[in-house]
Design an enzyme around this catalytic site. Structure first.
Site, PDB file in Angstrom:
ATOM      1  N   ARG A  11      95.315  -0.591  21.282  1.00  0.00           N
ATOM      2  CA  ARG A  11      95.691   0.688  20.779  1.00  0.00           C
ATOM      3  C   ARG A  11      95.287   2.066  21.598  1.00  0.00           C
ATOM      4  O   ARG A  11      95.787   3.157  21.382  1.00  0.00           O
ATOM      5  CB  ARG A  11      95.536   0.882  19.442  1.00  0.00           C
ATOM      6  CG  ARG A  11      95.959  -0.222  18.495  1.00  0.00           C
ATOM      7  CD  ARG A  11      95.944  -0.018  17.112  1.00  0.00           C
ATOM      8  NE  ARG A  11      96.192   1.145  16.470  1.00  0.00           N
ATOM      9  CZ  ARG A  11      96.062   1.671  15.237  1.00  0.00           C
ATOM     10  NH1 ARG A  11      95.427   0.990  14.586  1.00  0.00           N
ATOM     11  NH2 ARG A  11      96.717   2.665  15.069  1.00  0.00           N
ATOM     12  N   CYS A  12      94.335   1.717  22.455  1.00  0.00           N
ATOM     13  CA  CYS A  12      93.501   2.784  23.124  1.00  0.00           C
ATOM     14  C   CYS A  12      94.362   2.854  24.694  1.00  0.00           C
ATOM     15  O   CYS A  12      94.527   2.050  25.393  1.00  0.00           O
ATOM     16  CB  CYS A  12      92.237   2.360  23.492  1.00  0.00           C
ATOM     17  SG  CYS A  12      91.356   3.262  24.681  1.00  0.00           S
ATOM     18  N   SER A  13      94.843   4.129  24.821  1.00  0.00           N
ATOM     19  CA  SER A  13      95.481   4.376  26.159  1.00  0.00           C
ATOM     20  C   SER A  13      94.528   4.141  27.359  1.00  0.00           C
ATOM     21  O   SER A  13      94.917   3.466  28.465  1.00  0.00           O
ATOM     22  CB  SER A  13      95.901   5.911  26.134  1.00  0.00           C
ATOM     23  OG  SER A  13      94.946   6.702  26.389  1.00  0.00           O
ATOM     24  N   ARG A  16      94.248   0.398  27.764  1.00  0.00           N
ATOM     25  CA  ARG A  16      95.567  -0.180  28.462  1.00  0.00           C
ATOM     26  C   ARG A  16      95.599   0.242  30.071  1.00  0.00           C
ATOM     27  O   ARG A  16      96.165  -0.693  30.848  1.00  0.00           O
ATOM     28  CB  ARG A  16      96.856   0.469  27.788  1.00  0.00           C
ATOM     29  CG  ARG A  16      97.015  -0.143  26.237  1.00  0.00           C
ATOM     30  CD  ARG A  16      98.281   0.123  25.714  1.00  0.00           C
ATOM     31  NE  ARG A  16      98.806   1.610  25.771  1.00  0.00           N
ATOM     32  CZ  ARG A  16      98.415   2.426  24.731  1.00  0.00           C
ATOM     33  NH1 ARG A  16      97.754   2.352  23.900  1.00  0.00           N
ATOM     34  NH2 ARG A  16      98.621   3.765  25.018  1.00  0.00           N
TER      35      ARG A  16
END
Length: 114
Positions: A11-13, A16
């Site tokens: 969920r963390c950019s 990712r």
């Protein structure tokens, strides 16, 4: 060849982006640390590899940080135990490769240990 591991939160950019960088360079072992929480010993080892105090690996903006009445001045062992019990408190992503560790903030910071 050494295994590259990432403590990843999809969920963390930043997490990712870091994972994508690692995958471009080869195989990477993904640990979804929110579901597979690191132990206090693993967190201590990560802190040593990162050369950071526990407070620098904490997400101090998380609600649980305030609920537990933690502060950056809190005892190191108590912060480590809090991260083990509440992995949402661990800053992400953390990458391990070649006996070293790096925090993927910014994502390119992990390239130095590959």
């Amino acid at each position: 060849m050494a295994v590259t591991e990432i403590w990843h939160n999809p969920r963390c950019s930043k997490s990712r982006q870091t994972l994508a960088l690692l995958q471009e360079r080869g195989d990477v072992e993904v640990r979804l640390y929110l579901q597979d929480a690191p132990t206090a010993d693993e967190i201590s080892a990560a802190l040593k590899a990162l050369s950071l105090p526990a407070a620098k690996l904490m997400r101090r903006g998380e609600a649980v940080f305030k609920e537990l009445r933690l502060a950056k001045e809190t005892d190191e062992a108590k912060l480590i135990e809090a991260m083990a019990a509440h992995p949402i408190l661990i800053e992400r992503p953390v990458v391990f490769a070649n006996g070293k560790a790096a925090l993927g903030r910014p994502p390119e910071a992990v390239l130095d240990i590959l």
